[in-house]
Design an enzyme around this catalytic site. Structure first.
Site, PDB file in Angstrom:
ATOM      1  N   ARG A 316     126.234  40.570  72.216  1.00  0.00           N
ATOM      2  CA  ARG A 316     126.489  39.347  71.458  1.00  0.00           C
ATOM      3  C   ARG A 316     126.644  38.177  72.426  1.00  0.00           C
ATOM      4  O   ARG A 316     127.587  38.146  73.213  1.00  0.00           O
ATOM      5  CB  ARG A 316     127.758  39.489  70.605  1.00  0.00           C
ATOM      6  CG  ARG A 316     127.689  40.608  69.568  1.00  0.00           C
ATOM      7  CD  ARG A 316     126.805  40.245  68.390  1.00  0.00           C
ATOM      8  NE  ARG A 316     126.537  41.390  67.531  1.00  0.00           N
ATOM      9  CZ  ARG A 316     127.293  41.743  66.498  1.00  0.00           C
ATOM     10  NH1 ARG A 316     128.381  41.061  66.218  1.00  0.00           N
ATOM     11  NH2 ARG A 316     126.963  42.781  65.749  1.00  0.00           N
ATOM     12  N   GLU A 318     127.866  35.302  72.396  1.00  0.00           N
ATOM     13  CA  GLU A 318     128.815  34.330  71.864  1.00  0.00           C
ATOM     14  C   GLU A 318     129.780  33.924  72.967  1.00  0.00           C
ATOM     15  O   GLU A 318     130.368  34.777  73.633  1.00  0.00           O
ATOM     16  CB  GLU A 318     129.589  34.938  70.686  1.00  0.00           C
ATOM     17  CG  GLU A 318     128.682  35.325  69.521  1.00  0.00           C
ATOM     18  CD  GLU A 318     129.419  36.142  68.469  1.00  0.00           C
ATOM     19  OE1 GLU A 318     130.581  36.539  68.742  1.00  0.00           O
ATOM     20  OE2 GLU A 318     128.845  36.399  67.404  1.00  0.00           O
ATOM     21  N   ARG A 324     139.809  39.337  71.573  1.00  0.00           N
ATOM     22  CA  ARG A 324     139.171  40.321  70.698  1.00  0.00           C
ATOM     23  C   ARG A 324     137.646  40.334  70.780  1.00  0.00           C
ATOM     24  O   ARG A 324     136.990  41.033  70.020  1.00  0.00           O
ATOM     25  CB  ARG A 324     139.594  40.083  69.252  1.00  0.00           C
ATOM     26  CG  ARG A 324     139.356  38.690  68.746  1.00  0.00           C
ATOM     27  CD  ARG A 324     139.795  38.506  67.308  1.00  0.00           C
ATOM     28  NE  ARG A 324     138.745  38.868  66.371  1.00  0.00           N
ATOM     29  CZ  ARG A 324     138.918  38.942  65.053  1.00  0.00           C
ATOM     30  NH1 ARG A 324     140.108  38.708  64.531  1.00  0.00           N
ATOM     31  NH2 ARG A 324     137.918  39.257  64.261  1.00  0.00           N
ATOM     32  N   HIS A 325     137.052  39.552  71.708  1.00  0.00           N
ATOM     33  CA  HIS A 325     135.601  39.470  71.793  1.00  0.00           C
ATOM     34  C   HIS A 325     135.087  39.904  73.158  1.00  0.00           C
ATOM     35  O   HIS A 325     135.674  39.582  74.192  1.00  0.00           O
ATOM     36  CB  HIS A 325     135.126  38.041  71.511  1.00  0.00           C
ATOM     37  CG  HIS A 325     135.226  37.635  70.084  1.00  0.00           C
ATOM     38  ND1 HIS A 325     136.313  36.967  69.584  1.00  0.00           N
ATOM     39  CD2 HIS A 325     134.379  37.829  69.044  1.00  0.00           C
ATOM     40  CE1 HIS A 325     136.138  36.744  68.285  1.00  0.00           C
ATOM     41  NE2 HIS A 325     134.973  37.267  67.934  1.00  0.00           N
ATOM     42  N   GLU A 470     139.464  42.679  61.664  1.00  0.00           N
ATOM     43  CA  GLU A 470     138.267  43.374  61.158  1.00  0.00           C
ATOM     44  C   GLU A 470     137.724  44.324  62.222  1.00  0.00           C
ATOM     45  O   GLU A 470     137.580  43.948  63.378  1.00  0.00           O
ATOM     46  CB  GLU A 470     137.200  42.338  60.792  1.00  0.00           C
ATOM     47  CG  GLU A 470     135.894  42.948  60.335  1.00  0.00           C
ATOM     48  CD  GLU A 470     134.756  42.616  61.283  1.00  0.00           C
ATOM     49  OE1 GLU A 470     134.046  43.573  61.656  1.00  0.00           O
ATOM     50  OE2 GLU A 470     134.590  41.447  61.665  1.00  0.00           O
ATOM     51  N   SER A 473     132.084  45.944  59.599  1.00  0.00           N
ATOM     52  CA  SER A 473     131.415  45.101  58.613  1.00  0.00           C
ATOM     53  C   SER A 473     130.229  45.890  58.076  1.00  0.00           C
ATOM     54  O   SER A 473     129.476  46.488  58.845  1.00  0.00           O
ATOM     55  CB  SER A 473     130.943  43.796  59.267  1.00  0.00           C
ATOM     56  OG  SER A 473     130.396  42.935  58.300  1.00  0.00           O
ATOM     57  N   ARG A 521     137.366  47.778  69.611  1.00  0.00           N
ATOM     58  CA  ARG A 521     138.329  47.117  68.731  1.00  0.00           C
ATOM     59  C   ARG A 521     139.177  48.148  67.982  1.00  0.00           C
ATOM     60  O   ARG A 521     140.383  47.960  67.799  1.00  0.00           O
ATOM     61  CB  ARG A 521     137.601  46.191  67.749  1.00  0.00           C
ATOM     62  CG  ARG A 521     138.521  45.172  67.127  1.00  0.00           C
ATOM     63  CD  ARG A 521     137.782  44.125  66.319  1.00  0.00           C
ATOM     64  NE  ARG A 521     137.100  43.150  67.147  1.00  0.00           N
ATOM     65  CZ  ARG A 521     136.487  42.070  66.680  1.00  0.00           C
ATOM     66  NH1 ARG A 521     136.476  41.837  65.367  1.00  0.00           N
ATOM     67  NH2 ARG A 521     135.894  41.222  67.487  1.00  0.00           N
TER      68      ARG A 521
END
Length: 547
Positions: A316, A318, A324-325, A470, A473, A521
């Site tokens: 990812r 991002e 948390r990433h 979360e 998903s 996670r």
């Protein structure tokens, strides 16, 4: 008349037949006594010199020292044991490999060693003994650097009292042989004692009650010296639990008719949007690192595999520098056909999580306890029995937040802050750390998500939560090529850019759904590690590509 001789005035005439005088005897006696004392002194000096020379002879040279570099020269079949099994071997002579965690010398005749294998440790003792352990051997052992790897032979003896500094507390090792396998080149970035200390620990005090200086190892320092950091008992336990999650995931799905697949991580187009993918050069063109195995999973369903899963890296792009990433993490993904309703998938995923939670609690309680010493946390809770897992719709979740004072107009989506707030509210009301939210707004989901048949603004999709964050998903996917192309265009994706994917559905595909889980996670939240980097062996984020 004969001449007469006069006797000289003075001493009386000496009689040759007479013995030595008293003075002479005294002098001779003193001389003899002096000679005797000097002889005795010389003898004592000679004896001491001999003793010293004897003491300097190292009679234990074959019992210690550095081993030659192991290049697999030989393969002697010498049985070796694990530290975790030493309690059952009292009285036996054993051989094992270990790291020197700490050493403590007492004079020049004794040294204590704390020896470690992974998360297991035992106390060892070297004491000078004639023909067995020399002073030179003790001195050498005391000089070994922390974290050196040694080969140890010794006799297992009952400890007179529990050894609190070791995980094996009822026995200790009386070392008879000690050899160095691998030493330390340079200095350690930090000690394992410092790295294993909980953030809540207070400084130790000395005999006078004054706080002693000690170091707190910050996360960046840990990650820069990650190889040493991973040796702590906490990290040994963390990654044993991580492995267990993967095993439990596989076991449950394999027993329910799934097969494992391996999808490519290089693809010609972005899975969901071009904004969060890594572009890489690919010969004369470009490729993208896969955000997920989503396309491959769905194409496998179209190829009639019906139930598939994968454990693999996910990328990812991002620029999220949060606790948390990560830019690369391990995805636990699955996809399956559905017979009547997408809740079949949601319910299977729920049963999968419950199986994982139970497996961790039943089989890894010791590791969970080890982690809890450094990262104290409330035990992770979930609902069992007839009531089952708490399931809320997106609208119900919004209502809970509104009741707690959050403005409804700010809740088009549930951001991270409100996710955590919702988790606290759910825990207080329902006493569970694990719950599901269903029926997310369509605008929040990717193009391949199936719309709700009764309300097209909603989707047949769900998220799973642990401690208010979360961790999965998922959704029912669109298997109709016409509707899929329409949704692609609605999200700004050109269907022609993903023709191979779209063609899979033109060949006919059963209704299906699935989900993607972030392994790190799940691990972070189950153990409450507070930062996802602690749940990744060598984490990757926007600022870290090494080590």
């Amino acid at each position: 008349m004969a001449d007469t001789q006069e006797q000289p005035v003075g001493d009386a005439p000496v009689d040759p037949s007479a013995g030595p005088s008293k003075n002479e005897l005294k002098k001779r006696q003193k001389a003899l006594e002096k000679e005797k004392k000097e002889a005795e002194k010389a003898a004592r000096a000679q004896e001491l010199a001999a003793q010293k020379a004897a003491s300097e002879v190292d009679y234990a040279t074959q019992f210690y020292g550095a081993l030659p570099l192991n290049q697999s020269q030989t393969r002697p079949k010498i049985p070796r044991v694990q530290i975790s099994c030493l309690s059952a071997r009292e009285g036996e002579t054993v051989l094992f490999r270990a790291r020197v965690q700490t050493s403590r010398a007492q004079g020049n005749r004794m040294v204590f060693l704390n020896l470690r294998q992974r998360s297991d440790s035992v106390q060892a003792l070297l004491v000078v003994a004639p023909e067995k352990v020399s002073k030179q051997m003790v001195k050498w052992a005391a000089s070994l650097g922390d974290e050196s790897i040694v080969l140890v032979q010794g006799i297992i003896k009952k400890s007179p009292e529990p050894i609190k500094s070791a995980s094996v507390q009822d026995v200790e090792v009386d070392v008879t042989q000690l050899h160095l396998i691998s030493g330390i080149d340079g200095r350690l970035p930090f000690t394992l004692d410092d790295a294993a200390r909980a953030d809540t620990d207070e400084a130790p005090v000395d005999a006078d009650g004054k706080p002693q200086q000690f170091n707190r190892v910050l996360l960046d320092t840990r990650l820069n010296g990650r190889v040493v950091d991973l040796r702590t008992p906490t990290n040994q336990a963390v990654f044993k639990i991580q492995s267990a999650i993967g095993d439990l995931f596989r076991q449950y799905l394999s027993s329910n008719g799934f097969i494992e697949i391996h999808s490519p991580k290089l693809q010609g187009a972005a899975t969901e949007s071009g904004a969060s993918v890594f572009k890489v050069s690919y010969f004369k063109g470009n490729a993208f690192l896969a955000q997920s195995p989503q396309l491959a999973k769905q194409m496998a369903i179209a190829a009639d595999f019906e139930r598939v899963y994968e454990i693999g890296p996910v990328f990812r792009a991002e620029d999220s520098n949060t606790p948390r990433h990560l830019t690369e993490f391990m995805g636990l993904d699955l996809e399956m056909t559905i017979e009547e309703h997408y809740h079949e998938v949601m319910e299977l995923l729920d049963a999968l999580f419950l199986s994982i939670f139970r497996g961790l609690r039943e089989k890894y309680s010791n590791e969970i306890a080890i982690v809890g010493k450094q990262f104290p946390a409330d035990e992770f809770k979930w609902r069992e029995g007839p009531e089952g897992t708490l399931k809320l719709t997106f609208r119900q979740a919004i209502d809970i937040l509104v009741e707690d004072g959050v403005a409804r107009e700010t809740l088009d989506d549930i951001n991270t802050e409100n996710e955590k707030r919702l988790g606290r509210l759910v825990k207080a009301k329902y006493d569970t750390d694990y719950f599901i939210i269903d029926k997310f707004p369509m605008e929040l989901r990717p193009f391949y998500t199936m719309p709700d048949p009764e309300d097209p603004t909603l989707s047949n999709s769900y998220d799973f939560f642990m401690r208010g964050e979360e961790i999965l998903s998922g959704a029912q996917r669109i298997h109709d090529p016409v509707l899929l192309a329409e949704k692609m265009r609605g999200k700004g994706v050109d269907p022609e850019s993903m023709k191979g994917y779209l063609d899979a559905f033109r060949m006919g595909c059963a209704p299906h759904g699935g989900g993607g889980i972030g392994l790190e996670r799940v691990l972070m939240l189950f153990l409450k590690l507070n930062n996802i980097r602690r749940a990744s062996m060598f984490p990757r984020d926007p600022k870290r590509l090494e080590p």
